[in-house]
Design a protein around this motif. Structure first.
Motif, short mmCIF file in Angstrom:
data_model
loop_
_atom_site.label_atom_id
_atom_site.label_comp_id
_atom_site.label_asym_id
_atom_site.label_seq_id
_atom_site.Cartn_x
_atom_site.Cartn_y
_atom_site.Cartn_z
N THR A 12 1.41 -1.36 0.33
CA THR A 12 0.37 -0.17 0.00
C THR A 12 0.88 1.21 0.09
N HIS A 13 0.41 1.68 -0.26
CA HIS A 13 1.24 3.58 -1.26
C HIS A 13 0.61 3.94 0.89
N PHE A 14 1.61 4.69 1.19
CA PHE A 14 1.86 4.75 2.69
C PHE A 14 1.64 6.43 2.17
N ALA A 15 2.32 7.40 1.82
CA ALA A 15 1.58 8.76 2.11
C ALA A 15 0.29 8.71 1.46
N LEU A 16 -0.31 8.19 1.03
CA LEU A 16 -1.82 7.95 0.84
C LEU A 16 -2.70 7.88 1.52
N LEU A 17 -2.06 6.32 3.03
CA LEU A 17 -2.36 6.50 3.63
C LEU A 17 -2.36 7.26 4.70
N VAL A 18 -1.75 7.83 5.34
CA VAL A 18 -1.05 9.18 6.10
C VAL A 18 -2.76 10.23 5.19
N ALA A 19 -2.12 10.65 3.76
CA ALA A 19 -3.12 11.67 3.54
C ALA A 19 -5.09 11.10 4.23
N HIS A 87 -4.54 5.71 -5.97
CA HIS A 87 -3.12 4.40 -6.22
C HIS A 87 -2.25 4.44 -6.67
N PRO A 88 -1.18 4.64 -6.80
CA PRO A 88 -0.53 4.63 -8.01
C PRO A 88 -0.67 3.17 -8.48
N LYS A 89 0.44 2.49 -9.59
CA LYS A 89 0.43 1.39 -9.80
C LYS A 89 1.47 0.92 -8.87
N ALA A 90 1.40 -0.90 -9.18
CA ALA A 90 2.45 -1.47 -7.78
C ALA A 90 4.19 -1.17 -8.27
N ASP A 91 4.40 -0.32 -9.88
CA ASP A 91 5.79 -0.27 -9.83
C ASP A 91 5.91 1.59 -9.40
N LYS A 92 4.61 2.22 -9.00
CA LYS A 92 5.32 3.44 -8.12
C LYS A 92 5.39 3.48 -6.89
#
Length: 349
Positions: A12-19, A87-92
């Motif tokens: 999971t993209h952590f910055a998005l979780l925090v936002a 949420h970005p794709k897995a490679d990003k």
């Protein structure tokens, strides 16, 4: 919560979780947890006209009104779906650093390459910034004691807090050293503890009237400007915008109600009696509905700009070990989308 999800949902993209953890602040004052709506049913709370009894505004004109349900339910659906799509794709995807998931870790300042040492980095380490504030602080402290000459000696908690704060700043020398010291002493709460005195000072400047006239504080000037350009249809919408603006300077919902409520509610009272639907009777159903909508517009404005209000974001960032730039893009997008949705609600319902 973001850290727990990062532990249990790999990838999971952590910055998005925090936002996402910051999203609830954009809607909190439109529900039972808000500072404003629970006070409105108190019949002794709002006295708008000495010739009439105090006004009671029940929840059916605020929390359970159509415009509020439209705004609230719509926001609860739109914002999570929007963030899901972001949420970005897995490679990003940038996942959480495992070291961050260790609780109560010691605060250690990150090494920043020279090419990334921007103006904010340099200001955080500037002696002149720190001692400039210290000089201003001690001038205020000296003035406080001068005012006590010939009066009974007394100290209040705000003065004691200010005294300790400016002594600490003077001893540490640079802003980043003060932040580091407080972060080590009270991990997680350092952001609020450091910001509260400064926001208290900003709020004081917003409500200071200069001692020579009424309705001349900066908060009153802003509120009255929006009142003057309003019509009965746009009044609640413009109240929403003005509250969002003032929230940058007074981030507490209860404090903003005390500052802006005495301006918004009498203006709403006057508009309801003279212009709304050609003028409605004091205490009628239409009258209560209009005043309730005005109060909720103030509450929504206060919540709305919390999405990018640093007072609330910095403690979250400290816990997550992120910087504002990591989440601010997501938060600004949420601010725009929620602002458009709520504007529609206040304008058409």
């Amino acid at each position: 919560l973001a850290k727990d999800i990062a532990r249990n949902v790999p990838g999971t993209h952590f910055a998005l979780l925090v936002a996402c953890g910051n999203l609830d602040l954009g809607m909190l004052h439109s529900g039972f947890s808000g500072s404003i709506p629970p006070q409105l049913p108190d019949a002794e709370y709002i006295t708008l006209d000495p010739a009439h009894p105090p006004m009671q505004i029940p929840f059916k004109y605020t929390l359970f009104a159509g415009y509020n349900l439209f705004n609230y339910i719509g926001g609860m659906i739109i914002l999570p779906l929007m963030f899901l799509g972001l949420h970005p794709k897995a490679d990003k995807t940038v996942v959480c650093d495992p070291a961050i998931l260790v609780e109560e870790e010691e605060v250690v300042e990150k090494e920043v390459p020279k090419e990334e040492q921007y103006i904010n980095y340099k200001l955080n380490r500037a002696y002149w910034v720190n001692y400039g504030m210290v000089v201003i602080g001690f001038i205020a402290i000296i003035c406080y004691f001068v005012r006590l000459i010939g009066r009974p000696f007394s100290l209040d908690i705000s003065f004691v807090n200010a005294l300790f704060l400016f002594i600490a700043m003077a001893l540490h020398g640079r802003p980043n050293k003060v932040i580091e010291a407080v972060g080590k002493a009270v991990p997680g709460a350092a952001g609020v503890i450091l910001q509260f005195p400064f926001y208290g000072g900003i709020a004081g400047l917003m409500v200071y009237e200069g001692g020579y006239a009424t309705n001349d504080s900066l908060a009153e000037v802003v509120s009255n400007f929006f009142v003057e350009i309003s019509t009965p249809t746009t009044y609640t919408l413009l109240t929403f915008y003005s509250a969002g603006l003032i929230n940058f300077f007074i981030p507490s919902g209860g404090s903003q109600w005390k500052v802006q409520g005495p301006i918004v509610m009498p203006a709403s009272n006057k508009m309801a009696l003279t212009e709304y639907k050609g003028g409605v009777a004091y205490g009628s159903e239409d009258y209560k509905a209009y005043l309730g909508k005005s109060a909720l517009a103030l509450a929504w404005g206060d919540s709305w700009t919390n999405l990018i209000q640093p007072f609330w974001a910095l403690p979250l960032l400290a816990i997550a070990h992120l910087e504002a730039k990591d989440i601010m893009g997501y938060c600004v997008l949420a601010l725009i989308v929620l602002g458009v949705w709520v504007s529609i609600g206040f304008l058409i319902l």
